[in-house]
Design a protein around this motif. Sequence first.
Motif, short mmCIF file in Angstrom:
data_model
loop_
_atom_site.label_atom_id
_atom_site.label_comp_id
_atom_site.label_asym_id
_atom_site.label_seq_id
_atom_site.Cartn_x
_atom_site.Cartn_y
_atom_site.Cartn_z
N HIS A 620 -6.33 91.89 9.32
CA HIS A 620 -5.27 91.53 8.33
C HIS A 620 -3.93 90.79 8.99
CE1 HIS A 620 -6.53 95.24 5.92
NE2 HIS A 620 -7.44 93.95 5.70
N VAL A 621 -4.23 89.37 9.20
CA VAL A 621 -2.88 88.65 9.83
C VAL A 621 -2.26 88.09 8.68
CG1 VAL A 621 -2.63 86.41 11.25
CG2 VAL A 621 -5.00 87.86 11.30
N MET A 622 -1.00 88.55 8.68
CA MET A 622 -0.21 88.41 7.55
C MET A 622 0.81 87.14 7.95
SD MET A 622 -0.74 90.28 5.31
CE MET A 622 -1.97 91.69 5.31
N LEU A 623 1.09 86.22 7.22
CA LEU A 623 2.26 85.20 7.50
C LEU A 623 3.61 85.87 7.34
CD1 LEU A 623 0.95 82.00 5.14
CD2 LEU A 623 1.02 82.36 7.81
N GLU A 624 4.40 85.75 8.27
CA GLU A 624 5.79 86.19 8.34
C GLU A 624 6.70 85.34 7.92
OE1 GLU A 624 6.33 89.29 8.80
OE2 GLU A 624 4.18 89.65 9.33
N GLY A 625 7.82 85.72 7.22
CA GLY A 625 8.73 84.76 7.11
C GLY A 625 8.62 84.06 5.57
N GLU A 626 9.75 83.32 5.08
CA GLU A 626 9.79 82.60 3.89
C GLU A 626 9.74 81.18 4.00
OE1 GLU A 626 11.41 84.17 0.75
OE2 GLU A 626 10.35 85.88 1.65
N ILE A 627 9.36 80.60 2.94
CA ILE A 627 9.24 79.00 2.93
C ILE A 627 10.41 78.43 3.04
CG2 ILE A 627 8.60 77.12 1.51
CD1 ILE A 627 6.47 78.86 0.17
N PRO A 628 10.69 77.55 3.91
CA PRO A 628 12.01 76.89 4.11
C PRO A 628 12.62 76.13 2.80
CG PRO A 628 10.42 76.22 5.89
CD PRO A 628 9.92 76.88 4.63
N SER A 629 13.87 76.08 2.68
CA SER A 629 14.26 75.15 1.65
C SER A 629 13.97 73.76 1.33
CB SER A 629 15.90 75.30 1.42
OG SER A 629 16.60 74.59 0.57
N VAL A 630 13.73 73.20 0.18
CA VAL A 630 13.20 71.78 0.36
C VAL A 630 14.38 71.01 0.61
CG1 VAL A 630 12.24 70.09 -1.16
CG2 VAL A 630 11.46 72.47 -1.44
N MET A 631 15.57 71.57 0.40
CA MET A 631 16.79 70.86 0.72
C MET A 631 17.07 70.61 2.32
SD MET A 631 18.76 69.84 -1.88
CE MET A 631 20.66 70.26 -1.15
N ASN A 632 16.46 71.58 3.11
CA ASN A 632 16.77 71.62 4.43
C ASN A 632 15.36 71.61 5.31
OD1 ASN A 632 19.56 71.68 4.50
ND2 ASN A 632 19.25 73.99 3.54
N ARG A 633 14.47 70.56 4.93
CA ARG A 633 13.29 70.53 5.39
C ARG A 633 13.30 70.50 6.95
NH1 ARG A 633 8.51 69.08 2.74
NH2 ARG A 633 6.90 68.40 4.32
N PRO A 634 12.52 71.17 7.58
CA PRO A 634 12.42 71.20 9.06
C PRO A 634 11.90 69.80 9.49
CG PRO A 634 11.52 73.14 8.28
CD PRO A 634 11.66 72.28 7.08
N LYS A 635 12.45 69.36 10.74
CA LYS A 635 12.08 68.33 11.58
C LYS A 635 10.42 68.71 11.88
CE LYS A 635 13.04 65.29 15.33
NZ LYS A 635 13.99 64.98 16.52
N GLY A 636 9.73 67.73 12.13
CA GLY A 636 8.23 67.96 12.39
C GLY A 636 7.63 68.59 11.49
#
Length: 677
Positions: A620-636
Motif C-alpha cells: 500500500h503506497v499512498m500518495l501524500e499531500g493535496e493537489i496544488p491550487s490551479v491558481m498557484n501552479r508549481p514551476k516544473g
Amino acid sequence: MSHLLEVKNLQTQFTVDRNVVKAVDGVSYYVDEGEIVAVVGESGSGKSVTQYSGIQLIPTPPGKIVGGEVLFNGKNLLHLSGEELRQVRGGDIGVVFQEPMTSLNPVLTIGYQIIETIILHLKMNKKDARKHAIELLKSVGIPDAEARIDYYPHQFSGGMRQRVCIAMAMACNPKILIADEATTALDVTTQAQILEMLKDIVKNTKTSVVMVTHNLGIVARYADRIYVMYAGEIVESGTTKEIFSNPKHPYTISLLNAIPRLDDPKGRQLIPIDGIPPSLINKQDICAFLPRCPHRTAACSRKPAPRLQSHGGNHYAACYEDVTNETMGNVASGSAALMDDPVEHKDLNETLLEVKNLKMYFPVMKGVLKRKVADVKAVDDVSFSIKKGETLGLVGESGCGKTTIIRSILRMYEPTSGEVIFDGQNIANMPKSKLRPIRRNISLVFQDPFSSLDPRQSAGSIVGEPLIIHKLTNTKAEYEKRVDELFELVGLNPAWKNRVPHEFSGGQRQRIGIARALASNPSFIVCDEAISALDVSIQAQIINLLEDLQKKLGLTYLFVAHDLSVVRHISDRVVVMYLGKIVEVADWKSLYENPLHPYTKGLLAAVPIPDPFVEENREHVMLEGEIPSVMNRPKGCAFFNRCPMATKECSEVEPPLVETEEGHSVACIKVRKEVGV
C-alpha cells in the motif's frame, strides 16, 4: 464475554402517509474494543438508521424506536435522555458523517466548532481547549494547524474538511467512532489517506470504528468483521475473511459478483442483482430477498423469514439453503463467465473526435474596476483522440480538469484556444447557429440521475424531448412509437412512461437518462461519472447496459470516472490527468499492468481490491499531500511536491507528454530517462 457495544433485537419504524415502514427489523450485533466493524448493503437496507437509532439521532416523528436494547458500558442507551445522552453522543461515541460540508457550520471557523465540543464534554477552559484542538488537527494531518484553526470550512478541500470532521469526532477521546459513508464523496487517493488515518487511530487509541459503507473494497482492506444488511435485517455476519472466502447468503454472493475488480480478467461478465430492494411498508414475515434470489425454491415462499443460523465459529447467515459461490454461479449462468474481449473485435481505425492543444482559461478579476489579474488554467494544452466505436476512460482527482474538458467538447464553454475536431469539423469556435445539427450527434449522461431529470415532467416526455428539439419525428404516432422503442432499448417497460422521476429507483432513473441521451441517435456519448451515485448492484446493470448498447449501436464513449476498477472494466484506452494536463495515456492493459507515471501508480495503489487475502499481501503506497491550487501552479512538474521519485530537475523543468512505446505516452522526466527516450 461482555462487549463494548451490544445491540439486541433493535426495531425502528417510520410512519409515512399512515403506513408503517420497518426500517430496522430485529437487528442484533456487537462491537468490541479496538476493532473495525463494517456494515454493508444497498441504499435503503437500514445501515445508517441502525447506527443513528442506537444514539437516538433519528427524527421523531416520523421515526420511532419500538423495541430492543442498545447496551453501551452496561447502560441501555435507549433509556437515557437529556444530559446523560449528550455525554454519550459526541463524548463516548463520535460520528463522522458522509458529507463534510453539510456537517460543518459554514459561518463558524473550524476551530470554534472543535473547541465548542471540547469545552462541552471535557470541561476545559478556552485556552486549553484551543491548544487541544490544534493538537487534534495535527494528528489528523492538517498542515500549519496553528494558523488554519481559524479558517472557515470553505477554505479547505473536501479531504481536509473530512479530516476536520474526524478531529471533531475524536475531540473527546470516544470509545466508538461511527463512520457513516465517511469517504464516499472523496477521491480515491484522499479516501485512502483518510482510511489509513482511521486505521492508525484504532491502533494507537484502541477506539472502535463502525464503518457504514457500500464499498466492498474498503471493507476487504480495513474491516475485521462484517454485518451484511438487507431490507432492515442482518442477513449475514462473520469475519472479513470468512465472508469473502465463503459467503453463505445469496445476497452477499450477488454483491460480490456485481463489482468489478482491478485484478479481474478484462472480459469478466458482471452479474447484476435482478430487480430492486423491496418496499418496507407493512413488511411481511417472509424472506425479503426472495423475489431477487437466483437460488430460491418453492419452499422459500411458504416458510417464514429465515433467522441467522451458524456456519461455524462466528459466521452466521439467514438462509434455508446451504448456498455457496459455486452453486450461485451455476444458477446465475456462471458468475465468472468471460465475455469475448471487446477490444479484440473492435475496428478502431477511424477517428471520431480529436482534441488538439486545448486550453480553457478562466480570468481572475479583482478590484472595483474588476481588472484581470491572473488566469485559472483549468485545462492547459491537452491533446487526445477517440476512435469510432472506442471507449476512452478519463481519470484523475477532483480539480484535474476532467469536467472542463467535457464542457469544452460539448461547447458549454468556448475554449480559450485549441481545436475540437468532431467527425472532421472543428467545433471549438464554431458559431452556435451551425452547432445545432452537430449537437444531436453528441449526448451526455449525467452523474446524478435524480437532479438531471425534471421532477415535473413524465419519463416519456423527458426521453422524447430531443425528438421534438431535433425534429426527428413527423407525427404523434411516430413520436410515441420511438419513445416506446427507447424505453425498451434501455430495459424499461414503455407502460411506465407516464410516471414522474420520483416513482423510479436510482438505477431506473439512470436508464431514463441513457434513453434520453440515445433519443437523437448520437454517435458519441459522454458519460460524466454516470455510475458513481449508484449502488454496486445497480452499477453492474448500467455498465452491462452501456456495453450492450455500444455493441448494438456502434456507439463511442468518453467515460469519465474516479473508480478505476470500473474504468478498467469498460475502457479500451485510458487518459490520466493531473492539474489540467495529461500525464499518461495508454491502452487499458498497458496502463493497469505497467503504469509508468508515479501519479498513475499512486492512483492504482489507492484502489482497494475486494479480497482480504489479496489486500493482506499487497503493498500500500499512498500518495501524500493535496493537489496544488490551479491558481498557484508549481514551476516544473505539477506533481513534484507529491512525487516519491522527484529530483531537483523535476521542480525546474515541465515534462512534455512523450511516447515511450507504441500507444503509451507519459509526461515524466525520470521515466523517459529510464526507458531511454
